[in-house]
Design an enzyme around this catalytic site. Structure first.
Site, PDB file in Angstrom:
ATOM      1  N   ARG A  49       0.833  -1.213   0.000  1.00 24.21           N
ATOM      2  CA  ARG A  49       0.000   0.000   0.000  1.00 24.21           C
ATOM      3  C   ARG A  49       0.862   1.256   0.000  1.00 24.21           C
ATOM      4  NH1 ARG A  49      -4.919  -2.004   4.094  1.00 24.21           N
ATOM      5  NH2 ARG A  49      -6.089  -3.069   2.447  1.00 24.21           N
ATOM      6  N   TYR A  95      -6.261  -1.872  -6.645  1.00 22.57           N
ATOM      7  CA  TYR A  95      -5.506  -2.990  -6.067  1.00 22.57           C
ATOM      8  C   TYR A  95      -4.838  -2.593  -4.755  1.00 22.57           C
ATOM      9  CZ  TYR A  95      -1.409  -1.524  -9.049  1.00 22.57           C
ATOM     10  OH  TYR A  95      -0.390  -0.874  -9.696  1.00 22.57           O
ATOM     11  N   GLU A  96      -4.540  -3.637  -3.978  1.00 24.93           N
ATOM     12  CA  GLU A  96      -4.048  -3.511  -2.596  1.00 24.93           C
ATOM     13  C   GLU A  96      -5.037  -2.759  -1.707  1.00 24.93           C
ATOM     14  OE1 GLU A  96      -1.859  -5.497  -2.366  1.00 24.93           O
ATOM     15  OE2 GLU A  96      -1.043  -5.529  -4.389  1.00 24.93           O
ATOM     16  N   GLY A  97      -6.306  -2.891  -2.018  1.00 29.86           N
ATOM     17  CA  GLY A  97      -7.353  -2.251  -1.225  1.00 29.86           C
ATOM     18  C   GLY A  97      -7.858  -1.001  -1.907  1.00 29.86           C
TER      19      GLY A  97
END
Length: 596
Positions: free
Chosen positions: A297, A438-440
Protein backbone atom coordinates in the site's frame (compact mmCIF):
# COMPACT_ATOMS: atom_id res chain seq x y z
CA UNK A 1 6.58 11.55 -26.61
CA UNK A 2 8.94 13.51 -24.34
CA UNK A 3 11.69 11.75 -22.42
CA UNK A 4 11.36 11.15 -18.69
CA UNK A 5 13.65 13.27 -16.52
CA UNK A 6 13.86 12.46 -12.83
CA UNK A 7 12.88 15.53 -10.73
CA UNK A 8 16.05 15.25 -8.68
CA UNK A 9 16.07 18.81 -7.37
CA UNK A 10 12.60 18.50 -5.88
CA UNK A 11 13.38 15.02 -4.55
CA UNK A 12 16.47 16.31 -2.75
CA UNK A 13 14.54 19.26 -1.35
CA UNK A 14 11.82 17.03 0.06
CA UNK A 15 14.30 14.47 1.42
CA UNK A 16 16.41 17.05 3.19
CA UNK A 17 14.01 19.82 4.15
CA UNK A 18 10.73 18.00 4.81
CA UNK A 19 11.50 14.33 5.51
CA UNK A 20 14.64 14.95 7.57
CA UNK A 21 17.26 12.83 5.82
CA UNK A 22 19.92 14.02 8.27
CA UNK A 23 17.91 12.68 11.20
CA UNK A 24 17.19 9.40 9.42
CA UNK A 25 20.86 8.87 8.59
CA UNK A 26 21.61 9.17 12.32
CA UNK A 27 19.41 6.15 13.14
CA UNK A 28 21.16 2.89 14.01
CA UNK A 29 22.03 1.03 10.82
CA UNK A 30 21.48 4.05 8.56
CA UNK A 31 24.94 5.56 8.88
CA UNK A 32 25.72 4.86 5.20
CA UNK A 33 22.92 7.17 4.08
CA UNK A 34 25.12 10.24 3.91
CA UNK A 35 24.19 13.18 1.74
CA UNK A 36 26.93 12.23 -0.71
CA UNK A 37 25.79 8.62 -0.94
CA UNK A 38 22.15 9.57 -1.41
CA UNK A 39 23.05 12.07 -4.12
CA UNK A 40 25.02 9.40 -5.97
CA UNK A 41 22.24 6.79 -5.59
CA UNK A 42 19.55 9.14 -6.87
CA UNK A 43 21.70 10.33 -9.76
CA UNK A 44 22.39 6.77 -10.92
CA UNK A 45 18.75 5.76 -10.42
CA UNK A 46 17.71 8.69 -12.57
CA UNK A 47 20.11 7.64 -15.33
CA UNK A 48 18.91 4.02 -15.21
CA UNK A 49 15.24 4.97 -15.17
CA UNK A 50 15.42 7.50 -18.00
CA UNK A 51 17.99 5.65 -20.09
CA UNK A 52 16.95 1.99 -19.72
CA UNK A 53 13.38 1.75 -18.43
CA UNK A 54 11.61 4.75 -19.96
CA UNK A 55 12.39 3.78 -23.59
CA UNK A 56 10.67 0.42 -22.97
CA UNK A 57 7.51 1.98 -21.58
CA UNK A 58 5.62 2.75 -24.79
CA UNK A 59 6.69 -0.42 -26.69
CA UNK A 60 5.85 -2.52 -23.63
CA UNK A 61 2.39 -0.99 -23.40
CA UNK A 62 1.73 -1.67 -27.08
CA UNK A 63 3.09 -5.23 -27.14
CA UNK A 64 1.91 -6.38 -23.73
CA UNK A 65 2.66 -9.84 -22.33
CA UNK A 66 1.99 -13.16 -24.07
CA UNK A 67 0.74 -16.40 -22.52
CA UNK A 68 2.00 -19.52 -24.27
CA UNK A 69 0.95 -22.90 -22.85
CA UNK A 70 1.52 -21.87 -19.24
CA UNK A 71 4.55 -19.68 -19.85
CA UNK A 72 4.46 -15.88 -19.99
CA UNK A 73 6.69 -13.78 -22.22
CA UNK A 74 7.23 -10.17 -21.21
CA UNK A 75 7.72 -7.47 -23.89
CA UNK A 76 10.98 -7.23 -25.82
CA UNK A 77 13.79 -5.75 -23.76
CA UNK A 78 12.25 -6.42 -20.35
CA UNK A 79 14.36 -9.48 -19.55
CA UNK A 80 17.56 -7.59 -20.33
CA UNK A 81 16.42 -4.49 -18.42
CA UNK A 82 15.55 -6.60 -15.39
CA UNK A 83 19.00 -8.20 -15.50
CA UNK A 84 20.54 -4.72 -15.43
CA UNK A 85 18.21 -3.84 -12.55
CA UNK A 86 19.49 -6.84 -10.58
CA UNK A 87 23.13 -6.26 -11.46
CA UNK A 88 22.82 -2.64 -10.34
CA UNK A 89 21.71 -3.76 -6.88
CA UNK A 90 18.48 -1.77 -7.13
CA UNK A 91 16.26 -4.56 -5.79
CA UNK A 92 18.10 -4.81 -2.46
CA UNK A 93 18.47 -1.10 -1.78
CA UNK A 94 16.69 -1.00 1.60
CA UNK A 95 16.92 -4.65 2.67
CA UNK A 96 19.31 -6.01 5.33
CA UNK A 97 22.97 -6.41 4.48
CA UNK A 98 22.97 -9.91 6.01
CA UNK A 99 20.82 -11.07 3.10
CA UNK A 100 22.77 -9.20 0.44
CA UNK A 101 20.94 -5.89 0.58
CA UNK A 102 22.45 -2.45 0.95
CA UNK A 103 20.69 -1.58 4.20
CA UNK A 104 19.68 1.93 3.15
CA UNK A 105 16.61 3.55 4.73
CA UNK A 106 13.11 3.38 3.26
CA UNK A 107 13.40 7.13 2.81
CA UNK A 108 16.24 6.66 0.31
CA UNK A 109 14.51 3.79 -1.48
CA UNK A 110 11.31 5.82 -1.95
CA UNK A 111 12.58 8.29 -4.59
CA UNK A 112 14.35 5.44 -6.38
CA UNK A 113 11.08 3.51 -6.54
CA UNK A 114 9.30 6.63 -7.72
CA UNK A 115 11.77 7.04 -10.60
CA UNK A 116 11.45 3.39 -11.66
CA UNK A 117 7.66 3.64 -11.58
CA UNK A 118 7.55 6.96 -13.44
CA UNK A 119 9.77 5.54 -16.15
CA UNK A 120 7.94 2.22 -16.53
CA UNK A 121 5.06 1.33 -14.23
CA UNK A 122 4.54 -2.13 -15.71
CA UNK A 123 8.17 -3.10 -15.10
CA UNK A 124 8.13 -1.72 -11.56
CA UNK A 125 5.36 -4.02 -10.34
CA UNK A 126 7.68 -7.03 -10.28
CA UNK A 127 10.12 -5.65 -7.69
CA UNK A 128 7.19 -4.07 -5.82
CA UNK A 129 5.62 -7.46 -5.08
CA UNK A 130 9.00 -9.03 -4.40
CA UNK A 131 9.63 -6.40 -1.74
CA UNK A 132 6.38 -7.24 0.02
CA UNK A 133 7.21 -10.96 0.03
CA UNK A 134 10.66 -10.20 1.42
CA UNK A 135 9.14 -8.16 4.26
CA UNK A 136 6.81 -11.01 5.21
CA UNK A 137 9.60 -13.58 5.28
CA UNK A 138 11.87 -11.26 7.23
CA UNK A 139 9.20 -10.88 9.88
CA UNK A 140 7.72 -14.40 10.09
CA UNK A 141 9.88 -16.79 8.08
CA UNK A 142 11.81 -19.55 9.82
CA UNK A 143 15.62 -19.41 9.81
CA UNK A 144 15.57 -22.15 7.18
CA UNK A 145 13.12 -20.23 4.98
CA UNK A 146 15.19 -17.07 5.27
CA UNK A 147 18.36 -18.94 4.36
CA UNK A 148 16.65 -20.66 1.43
CA UNK A 149 14.88 -17.72 -0.18
CA UNK A 150 15.93 -14.29 1.03
CA UNK A 151 19.39 -13.92 -0.48
CA UNK A 152 18.11 -14.63 -3.98
CA UNK A 153 14.96 -12.55 -3.50
CA UNK A 154 16.85 -9.57 -2.12
CA UNK A 155 19.27 -9.89 -5.02
CA UNK A 156 16.31 -10.03 -7.38
CA UNK A 157 17.24 -13.19 -9.26
CA UNK A 158 14.14 -14.73 -7.66
CA UNK A 159 10.96 -12.68 -7.50
CA UNK A 160 7.98 -12.87 -5.16
CA UNK A 161 4.20 -12.64 -5.26
CA UNK A 162 1.27 -12.39 -2.89
CA UNK A 163 -1.65 -14.78 -3.52
CA UNK A 164 -4.84 -13.66 -1.82
CA UNK A 165 -7.70 -13.27 -4.27
CA UNK A 166 -9.88 -16.11 -5.56
CA UNK A 167 -12.84 -15.95 -7.94
CA UNK A 168 -15.31 -15.92 -5.03
CA UNK A 169 -13.05 -14.13 -2.53
CA UNK A 170 -11.93 -10.62 -3.36
CA UNK A 171 -11.72 -8.20 -0.45
CA UNK A 172 -13.57 -10.70 1.79
CA UNK A 173 -10.69 -13.07 2.51
CA UNK A 174 -12.87 -15.13 4.83
CA UNK A 175 -14.32 -16.77 1.70
CA UNK A 176 -11.00 -18.30 0.63
CA UNK A 177 -11.32 -21.99 -0.37
CA UNK A 178 -7.74 -22.93 -1.27
CA UNK A 179 -6.65 -25.77 0.98
CA UNK A 180 -3.38 -27.02 2.42
CA UNK A 181 -3.08 -30.71 3.27
CA UNK A 182 -0.25 -31.77 5.65
CA UNK A 183 2.28 -34.13 4.05
CA UNK A 184 5.29 -34.81 6.25
CA UNK A 185 7.45 -31.70 6.68
CA UNK A 186 5.47 -29.75 4.09
CA UNK A 187 1.94 -29.26 2.77
CA UNK A 188 0.14 -29.91 -0.50
CA UNK A 189 -1.61 -26.81 -1.76
CA UNK A 190 -4.78 -27.01 -3.91
CA UNK A 191 -6.83 -24.14 -5.32
CA UNK A 192 -6.95 -21.26 -7.74
CA UNK A 193 -5.74 -17.68 -7.28
CA UNK A 194 -6.54 -14.75 -9.55
CA UNK A 195 -5.13 -11.25 -10.10
CA UNK A 196 -1.58 -12.37 -9.24
CA UNK A 197 0.79 -9.64 -10.38
CA UNK A 198 3.84 -11.16 -12.09
CA UNK A 199 2.59 -14.57 -11.03
CA UNK A 200 4.35 -15.97 -14.09
CA UNK A 201 7.03 -14.31 -16.23
CA UNK A 202 10.41 -14.86 -17.89
CA UNK A 203 12.53 -12.25 -16.11
CA UNK A 204 13.77 -14.34 -13.16
CA UNK A 205 14.94 -17.89 -12.47
CA UNK A 206 12.33 -18.63 -9.83
CA UNK A 207 9.13 -17.13 -8.45
CA UNK A 208 8.38 -17.44 -4.74
CA UNK A 209 4.64 -17.37 -4.13
CA UNK A 210 3.21 -16.50 -0.72
CA UNK A 211 -0.19 -18.17 -0.67
CA UNK A 212 -3.18 -18.01 1.68
CA UNK A 213 -4.91 -21.37 2.20
CA UNK A 214 -6.88 -23.33 4.81
CA UNK A 215 -5.75 -26.34 6.79
CA UNK A 216 -8.25 -29.23 6.96
CA UNK A 217 -9.32 -28.48 10.55
CA UNK A 218 -9.15 -24.69 10.30
CA UNK A 219 -11.98 -22.56 11.75
CA UNK A 220 -14.25 -20.65 9.40
CA UNK A 221 -13.56 -17.10 8.27
CA UNK A 222 -10.33 -15.12 8.35
CA UNK A 223 -9.24 -16.76 11.61
CA UNK A 224 -8.77 -20.06 9.78
CA UNK A 225 -6.35 -18.98 7.06
CA UNK A 226 -2.64 -19.82 7.04
CA UNK A 227 0.26 -18.50 4.95
CA UNK A 228 2.50 -20.76 2.87
CA UNK A 229 5.60 -20.21 0.79
CA UNK A 230 5.24 -22.06 -2.53
CA UNK A 231 8.16 -21.81 -4.98
CA UNK A 232 7.64 -22.20 -8.72
CA UNK A 233 10.71 -24.44 -8.72
CA UNK A 234 11.54 -26.44 -5.61
CA UNK A 235 14.89 -25.61 -4.05
CA UNK A 236 17.47 -28.30 -3.40
CA UNK A 237 19.43 -28.41 -0.11
CA UNK A 238 22.45 -26.87 -1.84
CA UNK A 239 20.36 -23.92 -3.07
CA UNK A 240 20.11 -25.07 -6.68
CA UNK A 241 16.77 -25.30 -8.44
CA UNK A 242 15.00 -28.65 -8.43
CA UNK A 243 11.78 -29.94 -9.95
CA UNK A 244 8.96 -27.72 -11.20
CA UNK A 245 6.31 -27.40 -8.51
CA UNK A 246 2.65 -28.16 -9.18
CA UNK A 247 1.62 -24.57 -9.81
CA UNK A 248 0.64 -23.43 -13.31
CA UNK A 249 -0.39 -20.19 -14.94
CA UNK A 250 -3.61 -21.02 -16.77
CA UNK A 251 -4.12 -17.55 -18.25
CA UNK A 252 -3.26 -13.86 -17.95
CA UNK A 253 -5.78 -11.05 -17.83
CA UNK A 254 -6.53 -8.62 -20.68
CA UNK A 255 -6.49 -5.28 -18.87
CA UNK A 256 -7.25 -1.60 -19.33
CA UNK A 257 -3.65 -0.65 -18.54
CA UNK A 258 -0.25 -1.77 -17.20
CA UNK A 259 -0.08 -4.13 -20.19
CA UNK A 260 3.61 -4.89 -19.59
CA UNK A 261 2.83 -6.38 -16.18
CA UNK A 262 1.34 -9.90 -16.42
CA UNK A 263 -1.64 -10.47 -14.12
CA UNK A 264 -1.90 -14.23 -13.78
CA UNK A 265 -4.51 -16.81 -12.92
CA UNK A 266 -2.60 -19.51 -11.02
CA UNK A 267 -3.78 -23.06 -10.45
CA UNK A 268 -2.29 -24.99 -7.54
CA UNK A 269 -2.41 -28.77 -7.29
CA UNK A 270 -3.82 -29.87 -10.63
CA UNK A 271 -1.64 -32.99 -10.33
CA UNK A 272 -0.08 -34.16 -7.08
CA UNK A 273 -0.50 -30.91 -5.14
CA UNK A 274 1.86 -27.94 -4.97
CA UNK A 275 4.45 -28.29 -2.23
CA UNK A 276 4.31 -25.44 0.25
CA UNK A 277 5.81 -24.61 3.63
CA UNK A 278 4.00 -22.96 6.53
CA UNK A 279 5.08 -19.41 7.31
CA UNK A 280 4.75 -18.59 11.00
CA UNK A 281 1.91 -20.15 13.00
CA UNK A 282 -1.20 -21.88 11.72
CA UNK A 283 -4.33 -19.76 11.13
CA UNK A 284 -2.49 -16.42 11.29
CA UNK A 285 -1.99 -16.03 7.56
CA UNK A 286 -4.14 -12.95 7.08
CA UNK A 287 -2.27 -11.20 9.87
CA UNK A 288 1.05 -12.03 8.21
CA UNK A 289 -0.18 -11.15 4.74
CA UNK A 290 -0.99 -7.68 5.96
CA UNK A 291 2.75 -7.18 6.43
CA UNK A 292 2.97 -7.51 2.66
CA UNK A 293 -0.21 -5.51 2.20
CA UNK A 294 1.01 -2.48 4.16
CA UNK A 295 4.33 -2.56 2.30
CA UNK A 296 2.45 -2.75 -0.98
CA UNK A 297 0.00 0.00 0.00
CA UNK A 298 2.82 2.40 0.72
CA UNK A 299 4.44 1.58 -2.61
CA UNK A 300 1.17 1.84 -4.54
CA UNK A 301 0.81 5.33 -3.09
CA UNK A 302 4.24 6.04 -4.59
CA UNK A 303 2.84 4.78 -7.90
CA UNK A 304 0.32 7.59 -7.67
CA UNK A 305 3.15 10.09 -7.19
CA UNK A 306 5.08 8.55 -10.08
CA UNK A 307 2.20 8.62 -12.55
CA UNK A 308 1.38 12.20 -11.59
CA UNK A 309 4.97 13.31 -12.21
CA UNK A 310 5.21 11.52 -15.56
CA UNK A 311 1.84 12.78 -16.80
CA UNK A 312 2.79 16.31 -15.74
CA UNK A 313 6.12 16.16 -17.56
CA UNK A 314 4.46 14.95 -20.75
CA UNK A 315 1.74 17.62 -20.63
CA UNK A 316 4.23 20.38 -19.81
CA UNK A 317 6.42 19.42 -22.76
CA UNK A 318 3.47 19.28 -25.14
CA UNK A 319 2.06 22.61 -23.93
CA UNK A 320 5.42 24.29 -24.45
CA UNK A 321 5.66 23.04 -28.05
CA UNK A 322 2.07 23.12 -29.29
CA UNK A 323 1.40 26.46 -31.01
CA UNK A 324 -2.29 27.29 -31.12
CA UNK A 325 -4.23 30.59 -31.01
CA UNK A 326 -3.22 34.10 -30.04
CA UNK A 327 -2.17 35.29 -26.62
CA UNK A 328 -5.29 36.80 -25.02
CA UNK A 329 -3.28 39.88 -24.07
CA UNK A 330 -1.95 40.30 -27.62
CA UNK A 331 -4.77 39.37 -30.04
CA UNK A 332 -2.95 40.86 -33.05
CA UNK A 333 0.35 39.17 -32.30
CA UNK A 334 1.60 35.80 -33.49
CA UNK A 335 0.09 32.52 -32.39
CA UNK A 336 1.69 31.19 -29.23
CA UNK A 337 2.34 27.89 -27.51
CA UNK A 338 -0.66 26.82 -25.49
CA UNK A 339 1.31 27.06 -22.24
CA UNK A 340 0.61 30.82 -22.46
CA UNK A 341 -3.17 30.32 -22.21
CA UNK A 342 -4.64 30.79 -18.70
CA UNK A 343 -6.73 27.62 -18.62
CA UNK A 344 -3.80 25.47 -19.73
CA UNK A 345 -1.70 27.14 -17.03
CA UNK A 346 -4.41 26.29 -14.48
CA UNK A 347 -4.35 22.64 -15.50
CA UNK A 348 -0.56 22.43 -15.49
CA UNK A 349 -0.37 24.10 -12.09
CA UNK A 350 -2.94 21.67 -10.71
CA UNK A 351 -0.89 18.76 -12.03
CA UNK A 352 2.34 20.20 -10.66
CA UNK A 353 0.88 21.00 -7.25
CA UNK A 354 -0.62 17.54 -6.81
CA UNK A 355 2.59 15.82 -7.90
CA UNK A 356 4.68 17.84 -5.45
CA UNK A 357 2.19 17.51 -2.59
CA UNK A 358 1.77 13.76 -2.91
CA UNK A 359 5.55 13.33 -3.15
CA UNK A 360 6.10 15.34 0.02
CA UNK A 361 3.54 13.31 1.97
CA UNK A 362 4.99 10.05 0.65
CA UNK A 363 8.57 10.82 1.67
CA UNK A 364 7.53 12.08 5.10
CA UNK A 365 5.68 8.81 5.68
CA UNK A 366 8.71 6.90 4.37
CA UNK A 367 10.91 8.63 6.95
CA UNK A 368 8.43 7.74 9.68
CA UNK A 369 8.60 4.08 8.61
CA UNK A 370 12.36 4.19 9.22
CA UNK A 371 11.81 5.80 12.61
CA UNK A 372 9.19 3.21 13.55
CA UNK A 373 11.69 0.43 12.88
CA UNK A 374 14.97 1.96 13.99
CA UNK A 375 14.52 4.79 16.50
CA UNK A 376 16.53 3.85 19.62
CA UNK A 377 13.85 5.20 21.94
CA UNK A 378 10.76 3.02 22.41
CA UNK A 379 8.43 6.00 22.78
CA UNK A 380 9.76 7.49 19.54
CA UNK A 381 9.19 4.19 17.73
CA UNK A 382 5.63 3.96 19.02
CA UNK A 383 4.86 7.54 18.04
CA UNK A 384 6.25 6.98 14.55
CA UNK A 385 4.36 3.70 14.17
CA UNK A 386 1.09 5.38 15.11
CA UNK A 387 1.73 8.11 12.54
CA UNK A 388 2.59 5.55 9.83
CA UNK A 389 -0.46 3.39 10.54
CA UNK A 390 -2.71 6.44 10.35
CA UNK A 391 -1.11 7.91 7.25
CA UNK A 392 -0.82 4.78 5.07
CA UNK A 393 -4.51 4.75 4.00
CA UNK A 394 -4.40 8.51 3.41
CA UNK A 395 -1.22 8.29 1.37
CA UNK A 396 -2.34 5.27 -0.65
CA UNK A 397 -5.90 6.46 -1.24
CA UNK A 398 -5.29 10.15 -1.89
CA UNK A 399 -2.10 9.87 -3.97
CA UNK A 400 -3.69 7.33 -6.31
CA UNK A 401 -6.95 9.27 -6.64
CA UNK A 402 -4.88 12.38 -7.35
CA UNK A 403 -2.94 10.53 -10.06
CA UNK A 404 -6.17 9.83 -11.94
CA UNK A 405 -7.04 13.53 -11.80
CA UNK A 406 -3.55 14.49 -12.97
CA UNK A 407 -3.47 11.95 -15.81
CA UNK A 408 -6.95 13.02 -16.88
CA UNK A 409 -5.85 16.66 -16.96
CA UNK A 410 -2.83 15.56 -18.99
CA UNK A 411 -5.12 14.29 -21.72
CA UNK A 412 -7.10 17.55 -21.58
CA UNK A 413 -3.92 19.61 -22.01
CA UNK A 414 -3.14 17.59 -25.14
CA UNK A 415 -6.63 18.26 -26.51
CA UNK A 416 -7.67 15.87 -29.26
CA UNK A 417 -4.15 14.48 -29.44
CA UNK A 418 -4.51 13.28 -25.87
CA UNK A 419 -7.15 10.82 -27.07
CA UNK A 420 -4.69 9.39 -29.58
CA UNK A 421 -2.60 6.58 -28.14
CA UNK A 422 0.60 7.56 -29.95
CA UNK A 423 1.06 10.70 -27.83
CA UNK A 424 1.32 8.56 -24.69
CA UNK A 425 -0.99 10.67 -22.53
CA UNK A 426 -3.76 8.08 -22.53
CA UNK A 427 -1.50 5.36 -21.15
CA UNK A 428 -0.99 7.22 -17.89
CA UNK A 429 -4.73 7.46 -17.29
CA UNK A 430 -5.16 3.78 -18.16
CA UNK A 431 -2.27 2.78 -15.92
CA UNK A 432 -3.35 5.01 -13.04
CA UNK A 433 -6.87 3.62 -12.96
CA UNK A 434 -5.92 0.37 -11.24
CA UNK A 435 -3.94 2.08 -8.48
CA UNK A 436 -7.12 3.10 -6.64
CA UNK A 437 -8.31 -0.53 -6.74
CA UNK A 438 -5.51 -2.99 -6.07
CA UNK A 439 -4.05 -3.51 -2.60
CA UNK A 440 -7.35 -2.25 -1.23
CA UNK A 441 -9.73 0.12 -2.99
CA UNK A 442 -10.05 3.74 -1.95
CA UNK A 443 -13.24 2.75 -0.15
CA UNK A 444 -11.37 0.09 1.83
CA UNK A 445 -8.63 2.57 2.72
CA UNK A 446 -11.26 5.08 3.80
CA UNK A 447 -13.16 2.54 5.90
CA UNK A 448 -9.89 1.66 7.63
CA UNK A 449 -9.17 5.35 8.21
CA UNK A 450 -12.52 6.24 9.80
CA UNK A 451 -13.01 2.95 11.62
CA UNK A 452 -9.80 1.40 12.93
CA UNK A 453 -7.61 4.50 12.66
CA UNK A 454 -9.94 7.23 13.95
CA UNK A 455 -13.11 6.09 15.72
CA UNK A 456 -11.82 3.02 17.56
CA UNK A 457 -8.93 4.88 19.14
CA UNK A 458 -11.04 7.90 20.00
CA UNK A 459 -9.23 10.14 17.54
CA UNK A 460 -5.97 10.17 19.53
CA UNK A 461 -3.58 9.80 16.57
CA UNK A 462 -5.66 12.18 14.47
CA UNK A 463 -5.42 14.81 17.22
CA UNK A 464 -1.66 14.32 17.41
CA UNK A 465 -1.50 14.96 13.66
CA UNK A 466 -3.66 18.05 14.09
CA UNK A 467 -1.23 19.34 16.71
CA UNK A 468 1.72 18.87 14.35
CA UNK A 469 -0.07 20.69 11.54
CA UNK A 470 -1.14 23.52 13.84
CA UNK A 471 2.46 23.94 14.96
CA UNK A 472 3.36 24.59 11.32
CA UNK A 473 0.64 27.24 11.09
CA UNK A 474 1.84 28.89 14.29
CA UNK A 475 5.41 28.97 13.02
CA UNK A 476 4.66 30.77 9.75
CA UNK A 477 5.33 34.51 9.67
CA UNK A 478 2.33 35.99 7.78
CA UNK A 479 4.15 39.22 6.90
CA UNK A 480 4.93 37.84 3.44
CA UNK A 481 1.77 38.04 1.29
CA UNK A 482 2.17 34.59 -0.23
CA UNK A 483 2.80 32.98 3.14
CA UNK A 484 -0.19 34.74 4.67
CA UNK A 485 -2.47 33.18 2.04
CA UNK A 486 -0.85 29.77 2.47
CA UNK A 487 -1.05 30.00 6.26
CA UNK A 488 -4.71 31.02 6.32
CA UNK A 489 -5.74 28.28 3.90
CA UNK A 490 -3.97 25.63 5.97
CA UNK A 491 -5.52 26.95 9.18
CA UNK A 492 -9.01 26.70 7.68
CA UNK A 493 -8.27 23.23 6.37
CA UNK A 494 -7.13 22.07 9.80
CA UNK A 495 -10.36 23.40 11.31
CA UNK A 496 -12.44 21.46 8.78
CA UNK A 497 -10.37 18.32 9.32
CA UNK A 498 -10.72 18.65 13.09
CA UNK A 499 -14.49 19.05 12.82
CA UNK A 500 -14.70 15.83 10.80
CA UNK A 501 -12.53 13.89 13.25
CA UNK A 502 -14.66 14.98 16.20
CA UNK A 503 -17.85 14.12 14.29
CA UNK A 504 -16.53 10.66 13.45
CA UNK A 505 -15.61 9.94 17.07
CA UNK A 506 -18.97 11.19 18.32
CA UNK A 507 -21.12 9.49 15.65
CA UNK A 508 -19.44 6.14 14.97
CA UNK A 509 -21.07 4.28 17.83
CA UNK A 510 -24.60 5.48 17.12
CA UNK A 511 -24.68 5.68 13.31
CA UNK A 512 -21.85 3.69 11.75
CA UNK A 513 -23.42 3.80 8.28
CA UNK A 514 -23.45 7.60 8.30
CA UNK A 515 -19.73 7.71 9.04
CA UNK A 516 -18.82 5.20 6.36
CA UNK A 517 -21.03 6.93 3.80
CA UNK A 518 -18.64 9.87 4.07
CA UNK A 519 -15.45 7.86 4.47
CA UNK A 520 -13.98 8.50 1.00
CA UNK A 521 -14.74 12.25 1.10
CA UNK A 522 -13.01 12.32 4.50
CA UNK A 523 -9.97 10.48 3.15
CA UNK A 524 -9.69 12.95 0.27
CA UNK A 525 -10.11 15.84 2.71
CA UNK A 526 -7.36 14.43 4.93
CA UNK A 527 -5.07 13.95 1.95
CA UNK A 528 -5.58 17.49 0.68
CA UNK A 529 -4.96 18.96 4.13
CA UNK A 530 -1.83 16.83 4.68
CA UNK A 531 -0.58 17.85 1.24
CA UNK A 532 -1.26 21.48 2.08
CA UNK A 533 0.63 21.03 5.34
CA UNK A 534 3.73 19.76 3.56
CA UNK A 535 3.61 22.41 0.84
CA UNK A 536 3.19 25.11 3.51
CA UNK A 537 6.31 23.76 5.24
CA UNK A 538 8.11 23.76 1.88
CA UNK A 539 7.06 27.32 1.10
CA UNK A 540 8.09 28.54 4.54
CA UNK A 541 11.53 26.96 4.17
CA UNK A 542 11.87 28.27 0.61
CA UNK A 543 10.95 31.80 1.72
CA UNK A 544 13.68 31.72 4.35
CA UNK A 545 16.22 30.28 1.88
CA UNK A 546 15.50 33.06 -0.61
CA UNK A 547 17.13 35.49 1.78
CA UNK A 548 20.39 33.52 1.67
CA UNK A 549 23.17 34.38 -0.75
CA UNK A 550 23.71 31.90 -3.55
CA UNK A 551 20.29 30.31 -3.29
CA UNK A 552 18.54 28.89 -6.36
CA UNK A 553 15.97 31.64 -6.57
CA UNK A 554 14.07 30.19 -9.52
CA UNK A 555 13.52 26.83 -7.81
CA UNK A 556 12.67 28.31 -4.42
CA UNK A 557 10.31 30.92 -5.87
CA UNK A 558 8.52 28.16 -7.77
CA UNK A 559 8.04 26.25 -4.50
CA UNK A 560 6.30 29.26 -2.98
CA UNK A 561 4.14 29.89 -6.05
CA UNK A 562 3.12 26.23 -6.23
CA UNK A 563 2.17 26.22 -2.54
CA UNK A 564 0.09 29.37 -3.00
CA UNK A 565 -1.68 27.85 -6.00
CA UNK A 566 -2.40 24.73 -3.94
CA UNK A 567 -3.78 26.90 -1.13
CA UNK A 568 -6.08 28.82 -3.45
CA UNK A 569 -7.19 26.05 -5.80
CA UNK A 570 -7.01 22.77 -3.87
CA UNK A 571 -7.40 23.66 -0.20
CA UNK A 572 -10.65 25.36 -1.22
CA UNK A 573 -12.09 21.87 -1.84
CA UNK A 574 -11.82 20.97 1.83
CA UNK A 575 -14.86 22.89 3.05
CA UNK A 576 -17.09 21.13 0.54
CA UNK A 577 -15.74 17.72 1.51
CA UNK A 578 -16.43 18.54 5.17
CA UNK A 579 -20.04 19.34 4.26
CA UNK A 580 -20.35 16.05 2.38
CA UNK A 581 -18.77 14.06 5.20
CA UNK A 582 -20.91 15.39 8.02
CA UNK A 583 -24.21 16.09 6.28
CA UNK A 584 -24.31 13.88 3.19
CA UNK A 585 -25.15 10.46 4.60
CA UNK A 586 -28.93 10.89 4.59
CA UNK A 587 -29.27 11.15 0.83
CA UNK A 588 -26.59 8.50 0.28
CA UNK A 589 -28.59 5.86 2.17
CA UNK A 590 -32.16 7.07 1.45
CA UNK A 591 -32.96 5.40 -1.88
CA UNK A 592 -34.37 1.87 -1.46
CA UNK A 593 -32.11 -0.83 -2.89
CA UNK A 594 -34.74 -1.94 -5.38
CA UNK A 595 -34.84 1.57 -6.91
CA UNK A 596 -31.21 1.49 -8.05
Amino acid sequence: MSAYTAPLQDMHFVLNELAGLEQISALPGCEEATAETVTAVLHEAGKFSSGVLAPLNRPGDVAGCRWEDGDVKTPAGFVEAYQQFVEGGWNGLNFPCEFGGQGLPKLVASPVLEMVMSANLGFSLCPLLTGGAIEALLLRGTPEQKATYLHRMVEGSWTGTMNLTEPQAGSDLGLIRSKAVPDGDHYRIYGQKIFITHGEHDMAENIIHLVLARLPDAPEGVKGISLFVVPKFLVNPDGSLGARNDVRCVSIEHKLGIHASPTAVLSYGDREGAIGYLVGEENRGVEYMFVMMNEARYTVGLQGVAVSERAYQLARSYAADRVQSKDLADPRGPSVAIIHHPDVRRMLMTMRALAEATRAVAYVVGAAIDQAHLAPDDAARQEARAFVDYMIPIHKGWATEASIEVANLGIQVHGGMGFIEETGAAQYLRDARITTIYEGTTGIQANDLVGRKTAREGGSTARALIARMQATVDGIDPVDADMAIIRDALARGIQDYTACVEWIVATYGSDIRAVHAGAVPFLKLAGIVCGGWQLARAADIATRRLAEAGSDRDFLSAKVITARFYAEHLMSRVAGLRQTMIHGAGSTMALPVERF
